[in-house]
Design a protein around this motif. Sequence first.
Motif: not given
Length: 251
Positions: A150-153, A178-186
């Motif tokens: 998910g994060g890589e996407k 969307l976990d916290v890390d993915a949220m931060k990425l976005v």
Amino acid sequence: MLTIKNLHVKLEDEDKQILKGVDLTVEAGKVHAIMGPNGSGKSTLSYVLSGREGYEVTDGSAELEGLDLLDMDPEERAAAGLFLAFQYPVEIPGVGNMTFLRTALNAQRKARGEDEMSAADFLKFIREKAKTLKIDADMLKRPVNVGFSGGEKKRNEILQMAVLQPRMCILDETDSGLDVDAMKLVSDGVNALRDAGRGFLVITHYQRLLDHIRPDVVHIMAGGRIVKTGGPELALEVEKNGYADLMAESA
Ligand code: ADP
Ligand code: MG
Ligand code: MG
């Protein structure tokens, strides 16, 4: 930059009106957010702007820098500078990520009457973007989105934006996952690409995403319309009180 007026949309195969008069203007350099309860029409708005089939515009208009978006096919919209990131990006087995990005970029350049970027120039260009966004070189070679976490996407979506350098970016972060890390990425990605010449429309359920992105304007959508517009404080109000009060207010 993006001007939507009185947009009415129904399902093509069904007598179901989904958007019932959406008015929205996103200026260059601004980040607008749309929040709203499930089923209010947020994703439909992004689909219609992207040119997805199955929807019929029955009234109103949508323009990108004065060009009639609704009259263009999806490729023309992309060439005009529209970018849409969806939550579940398609997997394209057999096509390397880098090849995909170069093809997409060159299709855009061609549609604009610009020269294509050579393989060597593109390699330099993408390595630099990947480095800035802390993207592994390995990910550039893998087939598009296949087996990506998910994060890589999410990271890839941001990379696509960085490569295509759209004028108007629309992100639909609707469902859970969307976990916290993915949220931060976005949010880091959006913030890195914020620019005086670029507009953003961020559709989200997550107030927390807006903590990181800090939108200039927040809209609440309900029942196929924008029912309230305000500053970032509106997102906090939603987090605290939910949508019921806001909707009662506007009814
Ligand atoms: P949101 O993104 O705000 O949750 P959607 O745009 O996904 O809202 O959906 C708005 C309404 O339109 C919902 O009632 C949904 O069930 C309906 N809808 C959207 N697309 C379709 C479709 N292709 N077929 C049937 N109903 C749809
Ligand atoms: Mg939904
Ligand atoms: Mg949705």
